[in-house]
Structure formats: C-alpha cells, structure tokens
Write a protein that holds these residues in place. Structure first.
Motif, PDB file in Angstrom:
ATOM      1  N   GLN A  32      16.556  37.663 -16.903  1.00 18.32           N
ATOM      2  CA  GLN A  32      16.034  37.202 -18.188  1.00 18.32           C
ATOM      3  C   GLN A  32      17.153  37.037 -19.213  1.00 18.32           C
ATOM      4  OE1 GLN A  32      12.681  39.534 -19.590  1.00 18.32           O
ATOM      5  NE2 GLN A  32      11.813  39.660 -17.517  1.00 18.32           N
ATOM      6  N   SER A  33      18.095  37.960 -19.236  1.00 15.17           N
ATOM      7  CA  SER A  33      19.181  37.871 -20.213  1.00 15.17           C
ATOM      8  C   SER A  33      20.039  36.634 -19.954  1.00 15.17           C
ATOM      9  CB  SER A  33      20.037  39.135 -20.182  1.00 15.17           C
ATOM     10  OG  SER A  33      20.718  39.266 -18.949  1.00 15.17           O
ATOM     11  N   ARG A  34      20.276  36.304 -18.691  1.00 21.55           N
ATOM     12  CA  ARG A  34      21.104  35.142 -18.370  1.00 21.55           C
ATOM     13  C   ARG A  34      20.398  33.834 -18.750  1.00 21.55           C
ATOM     14  NH1 ARG A  34      23.890  35.418 -12.603  1.00 21.55           N
ATOM     15  NH2 ARG A  34      24.964  33.651 -13.560  1.00 21.55           N
ATOM     16  N   VAL A  35      19.076  33.793 -18.556  1.00 20.34           N
ATOM     17  CA  VAL A  35      18.321  32.599 -18.956  1.00 20.34           C
ATOM     18  C   VAL A  35      18.303  32.476 -20.475  1.00 20.34           C
ATOM     19  CG1 VAL A  35      16.028  31.528 -18.997  1.00 20.34           C
ATOM     20  CG2 VAL A  35      16.900  32.529 -16.865  1.00 20.34           C
ATOM     21  N   LEU A  36      18.146  33.586 -21.160  1.00 22.54           N
ATOM     22  CA  LEU A  36      18.149  33.573 -22.626  1.00 22.54           C
ATOM     23  C   LEU A  36      19.477  33.044 -23.155  1.00 22.54           C
ATOM     24  CD1 LEU A  36      16.509  34.383 -25.165  1.00 22.54           C
ATOM     25  CD2 LEU A  36      17.651  36.615 -25.051  1.00 22.54           C
ATOM     26  N   ILE A  37      20.576  33.489 -22.567  1.00 20.65           N
ATOM     27  CA  ILE A  37      21.906  33.021 -22.973  1.00 20.65           C
ATOM     28  C   ILE A  37      22.047  31.524 -22.711  1.00 20.65           C
ATOM     29  CG2 ILE A  37      24.374  33.190 -22.461  1.00 20.65           C
ATOM     30  CD1 ILE A  37      23.769  36.205 -21.755  1.00 20.65           C
ATOM     31  N   ALA A  38      21.539  31.082 -21.568  1.00 23.05           N
ATOM     32  CA  ALA A  38      21.632  29.663 -21.209  1.00 23.05           C
ATOM     33  C   ALA A  38      20.882  28.788 -22.213  1.00 23.05           C
ATOM     34  CB  ALA A  38      21.079  29.444 -19.801  1.00 23.05           C
ATOM     35  N   VAL A  39      19.693  29.211 -22.592  1.00 21.27           N
ATOM     36  CA  VAL A  39      18.913  28.448 -23.577  1.00 21.27           C
ATOM     37  C   VAL A  39      19.634  28.439 -24.919  1.00 21.27           C
ATOM     38  CG1 VAL A  39      16.736  28.352 -24.870  1.00 21.27           C
ATOM     39  CG2 VAL A  39      16.704  28.872 -22.419  1.00 21.27           C
ATOM     40  N   ALA A  40      20.204  29.584 -25.304  1.00 27.99           N
ATOM     41  CA  ALA A  40      20.936  29.658 -26.574  1.00 27.99           C
ATOM     42  C   ALA A  40      22.115  28.687 -26.576  1.00 27.99           C
ATOM     43  CB  ALA A  40      21.422  31.083 -26.816  1.00 27.99           C
ATOM     44  N   LYS A  41      22.812  28.586 -25.467  1.00 29.31           N
ATOM     45  CA  LYS A  41      23.980  27.702 -25.400  1.00 29.31           C
ATOM     46  C   LYS A  41      23.585  26.230 -25.461  1.00 29.31           C
ATOM     47  CE  LYS A  41      27.203  30.835 -23.134  1.00 29.31           C
ATOM     48  NZ  LYS A  41      28.040  31.117 -21.948  1.00 29.31           N
ATOM     49  N   ASP A  42      22.415  25.900 -24.927  1.00 32.74           N
ATOM     50  CA  ASP A  42      21.936  24.519 -25.037  1.00 32.74           C
ATOM     51  C   ASP A  42      21.382  24.221 -26.431  1.00 32.74           C
ATOM     52  OD1 ASP A  42      22.672  23.957 -22.479  1.00 32.74           O
ATOM     53  OD2 ASP A  42      20.691  23.263 -21.813  1.00 32.74           O
ATOM     54  N   GLY A  43      20.918  25.263 -27.115  1.00 32.35           N
ATOM     55  CA  GLY A  43      20.322  25.072 -28.442  1.00 32.35           C
ATOM     56  C   GLY A  43      18.897  24.573 -28.324  1.00 32.35           C
ATOM     57  N   ILE A  44      18.743  23.388 -27.786  1.00 24.99           N
ATOM     58  CA  ILE A  44      17.426  22.823 -27.461  1.00 24.99           C
ATOM     59  C   ILE A  44      17.455  22.566 -25.961  1.00 24.99           C
ATOM     60  CG2 ILE A  44      15.866  20.876 -27.784  1.00 24.99           C
ATOM     61  CD1 ILE A  44      17.009  20.544 -30.595  1.00 24.99           C
ATOM     62  N   ALA A  45      16.753  23.372 -25.204  1.00 30.08           N
ATOM     63  CA  ALA A  45      16.834  23.325 -23.746  1.00 30.08           C
ATOM     64  C   ALA A  45      15.636  22.606 -23.151  1.00 30.08           C
ATOM     65  CB  ALA A  45      16.919  24.747 -23.180  1.00 30.08           C
ATOM     66  N   GLU A  46      15.920  21.625 -22.306  1.00 29.81           N
ATOM     67  CA  GLU A  46      14.877  20.882 -21.611  1.00 29.81           C
ATOM     68  C   GLU A  46      15.137  20.961 -20.100  1.00 29.81           C
ATOM     69  OE1 GLU A  46      13.575  17.116 -23.657  1.00 29.81           O
ATOM     70  OE2 GLU A  46      15.563  17.343 -24.574  1.00 29.81           O
ATOM     71  N   ASN A  47      14.091  20.689 -19.321  1.00 28.15           N
ATOM     72  CA  ASN A  47      14.212  20.695 -17.853  1.00 28.15           C
ATOM     73  C   ASN A  47      14.899  21.970 -17.359  1.00 28.15           C
ATOM     74  OD1 ASN A  47      13.140  17.998 -17.720  1.00 28.15           O
ATOM     75  ND2 ASN A  47      15.168  17.242 -18.329  1.00 28.15           N
ATOM     76  N   VAL A  48      14.407  23.106 -17.855  1.00 22.27           N
ATOM     77  CA  VAL A  48      15.086  24.373 -17.585  1.00 22.27           C
ATOM     78  C   VAL A  48      14.950  24.821 -16.129  1.00 22.27           C
ATOM     79  CG1 VAL A  48      14.956  25.194 -19.963  1.00 22.27           C
ATOM     80  CG2 VAL A  48      13.081  25.692 -18.382  1.00 22.27           C
ATOM     81  N   THR A  49      14.004  24.263 -15.395  1.00 24.73           N
ATOM     82  CA  THR A  49      13.879  24.633 -13.985  1.00 24.73           C
ATOM     83  C   THR A  49      14.527  23.593 -13.069  1.00 24.73           C
ATOM     84  OG1 THR A  49      11.680  23.609 -13.877  1.00 24.73           O
ATOM     85  CG2 THR A  49      11.767  25.968 -14.354  1.00 24.73           C
ATOM     86  N   SER A  50      15.320  22.732 -13.651  1.00 27.80           N
ATOM     87  CA  SER A  50      16.007  21.719 -12.843  1.00 27.80           C
ATOM     88  C   SER A  50      17.284  22.304 -12.239  1.00 27.80           C
ATOM     89  CB  SER A  50      16.365  20.502 -13.690  1.00 27.80           C
ATOM     90  OG  SER A  50      17.351  20.846 -14.654  1.00 27.80           O
TER      91      SER A  50
END
Length: 380
Positions: free
Chosen positions: A312-330
């Motif tokens: 969960q922490s790694r996904v949270l960081i990934a979304v933060a780095k994208d700012g606006i994250a789309e297609n997150v399961t791609s």
C-alpha cells in the motif's frame, strides 16, 4: 451579525467560520442555498472535501433571513460508524445549539428525549450537557424518533445540515436510508442539507430510482473558488493590514493546489504571518511557507507510512509522484514505478481509499492530503 465585526489577527482563517468579512465570495452559492431552504426545499450539497462546504453552510445560516427566523443545526457525521453514533452526534449538536437560546428552549428538547434522559448532566448553573456514550443509546431508532418529534414541534422552523452524509452507507444498516427519508418527508417544520464529499456515494443515494432519497432533494455541486475572486480577497486583506502581496502569489498557489480552498487558505495564513508590515510577499516565499507547513506534520506522515503495509505504501508513493494517476492497474504504471504487479495495485487501491489516503473520481486517483503528497514526493 456581531461576529462579523470581530477583528482577527490573521484574516486567513483555517479553522471554522469567522464571519462574512473573512469569507471569500460564494455569493451565488449563498443566495442559491439560502433561497432553496427558505422556500421549503431540501438540498444535497456535493463537492470534494476541503472545498469549504461546512463554512459555506455556516455563512448561509448567518444570513439575516435565516438567523432571525430559524433554528439552525450543523452536525458532522464523518467519524461515525453506526446509527447510534450518528444519533448521538445529532442530539448533541441540537442541544449545544439550543443552550445559548435560554432554558425554556432547551428544556423543550430535553423533555422529549425520554429514551436518553439519564445521559444528560447539569453543571452548577443548571446548564445541560450531552454526556452519554454511544452505549447509553439503547434504542437508536427510538431516540431518532424523539429528535424528529422535537424538530416537528420546535417553536421556530429548523434547518439541519448533516455533513459527510454518505457515511450512512457504511453503517451496515439496510434500513437507515428509508428511516431517515420517512422522518424527513414528514417533518414539515424542518428542512435539510445533506452535505457530502464522495460524489459517487452521494450520487447513488440521491439519484438512484431504487433508493429512498431518490428525487427528494435539490442537487447542488460546489465548484472551486474562482481564481480572480480569491486573488482579490487575498490582496485586499494584505492591503488592509499594511502588507503587500505580489499578484503572482495566488496564481501560483491556485495552480499548485488545484484551487482547493483549504490548502490555499492554509498557505496564505502562513505567508501573512511571515510578511512584515510594509513588506512584499512574493512567489519565492510560497515554497518556504509550504515547506514549513509540511515540516510541522512530517512526524505524523512518517508514522502513517510506518503503519501501512509495504504494497500500500508503494502504491501511495506512486500515485503521489504522478500527481494525477490514471490507468493505475496497467502494466505501464506498475513498470514505471517499480511495483510488483497490476494485481498488487488492484488490491492496494481500495484499502487506501477506505483509509482516506486516496481519492478516486472517474478512474483518476490522487493523494487526498495534498501536503502529504508533496512530502511523499520529496522523501521517496
């Protein structure tokens, strides 16, 4: 109202409603909601959190046509997990609002609350307090009936705002929507604002033909403050206190925080406190202010990350780095951020949303706390 005339040391108020002088714009929204309520309508007010819904409602309730003629109650049920907790919040909010209006007023409310009378205590001056715990409410349905009995019989019409109303969908009680709808429908002496930040949940409650609240309210979406209005508001308050604000400051904040009221107001509060009388606040000061705000909360953010499972922490960081994250399961998203697999993201996302760390709208994901998002990008 007298409260409007209180002078605040820092005009960029970040906690609560301080009066019309410190409330920016929302003129049309105030007129609309006030008109709806004073003409017998119930309203569902929808916007993301931290857009200023609660303060807008307090501003509406402070309008003379309402404050002179209605009892107004605001209850936030965001933290509630059961019907009993919601009922306790509602009862407590009503009692606290009625107390300053005199003994005769609050005595009428307490006389009706026979199911929880033992949970009301009195101080040495005879003033009542709602001291009961949730466990003292043995029959939430009965207590809710009594609260609505009071609303029906109050000596003034009542306006009730229930904030974060979508929380009722988390109670695990399949009948609560129907019960509330029935109470609201037959309570001619009161009208309601159901305020919520989860657009999909609120939409399901009020726009689904299969749900009890279908077509029972006026739906009202609260948008961002217009940049021009907020900029004028900020420059004016700096000028009134003998300080100067570069025009580019508010534009910079608006872009950085996507026009979300709370974050802009919090940074403006910090900038105002750091700007000396006669000095100019510039865009260069914005980063300093934001860094200071984040530094104060860094320990909290560290603890939060420590408590999260690694996936969960790694996904949270990934979304933060994208700012606006789309297609997150791609595959592209997982590969770009070094995540284990699309399935690991798919399992982490609902948990992060449930914990209030992520928001989701039409397949777009963001870190809910924008200050936290900046901290994540800076530290990982």
């Amino acid at each position: 109202m007298a409260k409007d005339k209180v002078k605040i040391d820092n005009p960029f108020v970040t906690t609560g409603y301080a009066g019309a002088d410190y409330f920016c714009d929302r003129e049309k929204e105030t007129q609309d909601i006030t008109r709806f309520l004073t003409n017998g309508n119930n309203v569902a007010l929808i916007s993301p959190r931290r857009y200023g819904k609660s303060d807008l409602l307090r501003h509406c309730f402070s309008q003379k046509i309402i404050s002179d003629n209605y009892y107004t109650f605001i209850v936030d049920i965001y933290s509630t997990k059961t019907v009993a907790e919601m009922v306790a919040k509602l009862g407590s909010a009503i009692l606290e609002t009625l107390k300053p209006k005199g003994k005769k007023t609050w005595e009428k409310f307490l006389a009706i609350l026979s199911s929880v009378r033992s949970g009301i205590s009195f101080d040495i001056n005879g003033q009542p307090s709602w001291t009961m715990s949730v466990g003292d409410i043995h029959s939430p349905t009965a207590t809710l009936d009594e609260i609505f009995t009071y609303l029906k019989s109050a000596d003034r019409p009542c306006l009730v705002a229930i904030d974060e109303f979508q929380q009722i969908t988390k109670y695990g009680d399949p009948n609560i929507e129907a019960e509330l709808r029935t109470h609201v429908q037959y309570c001619s002496n009161a009208h309601f604002v159901f305020s919520g930040s989860r657009r999909q949940l609120m939409g399901a409650i009020f726009t689904s033909p299969a749900r009890p609240f279908y077509q029972s309210v006026t739906l009202y979406h609260l948008n961002r403050l217009p940049l021009e209005r907020y900029s004028d508001f900020c420059i004016s308050h700096f000028k009134k206190r003998g300080k100067n604000l570069d025009d580019a400051v508010v534009s910079s904040l608006y872009n950085q925080f996507d026009g979300v009221t709370y974050y802009m107001q919090r940074v403006m509060n910090e900038l105002f406190s750091r700007t000396e009388v006669g000095s100019l606040c510039t865009v260069e000061d914005v980063k300093i202010a934001v860094d200071e705000i984040i530094a104060v909360s860094s320990t909290i953010y560290e603890d939060l990350m420590y408590q999260l499972p690694e996936k969960q922490s790694r996904v949270l960081i990934a979304v933060a780095k994208d700012g606006i994250a789309e297609n997150v399961t791609s595959g592209n998203f997982t590969k770009r951020h070094g995540l284990a697999s699309p399935n690991s993201v798919k399992s982490a996302i609902p948990a992060l949303i449930d914990k209030g760390l992520l928001t989701q709208d039409k397949g777009v994901y963001k870190v809910y706390d924008l200050f936290f998002a900046i901290w994540l990008v800076k530290n990982f």
